[in-house]
Scaffold this motif. Structure first.
Motif, PDB file in Angstrom:
ATOM      1  N   ASN A   1       0.860  -1.182   0.000  1.00 20.25           N
ATOM      2  CA  ASN A   1       0.000   0.000   0.000  1.00 20.25           C
ATOM      3  C   ASN A   1       0.896   1.231   0.000  1.00 20.25           C
ATOM      4  OD1 ASN A   1      -1.767   2.085   0.464  1.00 20.25           O
ATOM      5  ND2 ASN A   1      -2.495   1.339   2.442  1.00 20.25           N
TER       6      ASN A   1
ATOM      7  N   SER B   1      -3.056   4.564   5.842  1.00 22.75           N
ATOM      8  CA  SER B   1      -3.059   3.098   5.926  1.00 22.75           C
ATOM      9  C   SER B   1      -4.425   2.484   5.661  1.00 22.75           C
ATOM     10  CB  SER B   1      -2.547   2.656   7.300  1.00 22.75           C
ATOM     11  OG  SER B   1      -3.387   3.151   8.328  1.00 22.75           O
TER      12      SER B   1
ATOM     13  N   TYR C   1      -5.838   1.417   0.180  1.00 26.97           N
ATOM     14  CA  TYR C   1      -6.043   0.225   1.007  1.00 26.97           C
ATOM     15  C   TYR C   1      -7.318  -0.509   0.597  1.00 26.97           C
ATOM     16  CZ  TYR C   1      -7.588  -2.489   5.051  1.00 26.97           C
ATOM     17  OH  TYR C   1      -8.057  -3.493   5.857  1.00 26.97           O
TER      18      TYR C   1
ATOM     19  N   SER D   1       1.836  -1.432   4.457  1.00 26.11           N
ATOM     20  CA  SER D   1       1.611  -0.017   4.172  1.00 26.11           C
ATOM     21  C   SER D   1       2.898   0.758   4.418  1.00 26.11           C
ATOM     22  CB  SER D   1       0.496   0.545   5.060  1.00 26.11           C
ATOM     23  OG  SER D   1      -0.741  -0.071   4.764  1.00 26.11           O
TER      24      SER D   1
ATOM     25  N   GLY E   1       3.195   3.871   5.097  1.00 21.17           N
ATOM     26  CA  GLY E   1       3.030   4.815   6.184  1.00 21.17           C
ATOM     27  C   GLY E   1       3.365   6.253   5.796  1.00 21.17           C
TER      28      GLY E   1
END
Length: 204
Positions: A7, A12, A17, A38, A40
């Motif tokens: 991702n 997130s 997502y 993810s 972030g």
């Protein structure tokens, strides 16, 4: 069999997502395990072209995100990378990570099926989609297609859930990835033998 989904959004649980989750649901229905990482919202170190990875066998920087993706690739049979579209291209932090992963861990990627997913408000999806696919095509990775370019539309969180065609494209991508993985799993032919690299540039 397992597919790693990255991702590439700082959010997130945002639209990227949700798009990747739709792909993952289709994979699960076909008996394929998934893992989503993810990137972030923290700054991501980019490649500095130090070439230390040739000596070390990995990137010289030891950040947690790089380490986690690299280790997950060891057991992954396929890869799907999703990104929001910023200025007609992928998230810069995602590209910083992918530059390092693909440059230093090519042996963990070669001949594994891959696909990209672009999430945008309106335009720029095809340019972002094209940019991400270049990572795969430079590393002997079969690119998995869908019924349309792998793009889905939405701006505010959750809005992609209203893009019925985009969601269908995500599900089709998941099923196509599962189909290819299963066929590769039963294949009898080994991967092609690589030639010795011939590296040239345009001034000699």
């Amino acid at each position: 069999m397992k597919v790693l989904l990255i991702n590439g959004s700082p959010k997130s649980k945002g639209n990227t997502y949700l798009a990747l989750s739709e792909v993952a649901s289709a994979l699960h229905a076909e008996g394929i395990e998934t893992e989503m990482i993810s990137i972030g919202a923290k700054a991501v170190q980019g490649c500095i072209a130090c070439n230390k990875c040739y000596e070390l066998g990995r990137c010289v920087f030891k950040d947690e995100l790089y380490n986690r993706v690299r280790e997950s690739l060891r057991s992954a049979n396929g890869l799907i990378v999703g990104t929001p579209v910023y200025y007609a291209g992928p998230n810069g932090s995602l590209c910083a990570l992918l530059d390092r992963i693909f440059y230093s861990a090519g042996e963990l990627l070669a001949y594994k099926p891959a696909a990209s997913v672009a999430v945008c408000r309106r335009g720029g999806a095809s340019a972002a989609f094209d940019r991400l696919n270049k990572y795969f095509t430079i590393n002997n990775m079969p690119v998995v297609s869908s019924q349309y370019w792998n793009s889905i539309h939405g701006l505010t969180p959750g809005e992609v859930a209203m893009d019925a065609e985009g969601l269908q494209t995500m599900r089709t991508l998941g099923r196509n990835m599962a189909w290819l993985l299963k066929n590769l799993h039963t294949a009898t032919e080994p991967v092609p033998v690589a030639e010795e690299p011939q590296v040239t540039n345009f001034i000699r």
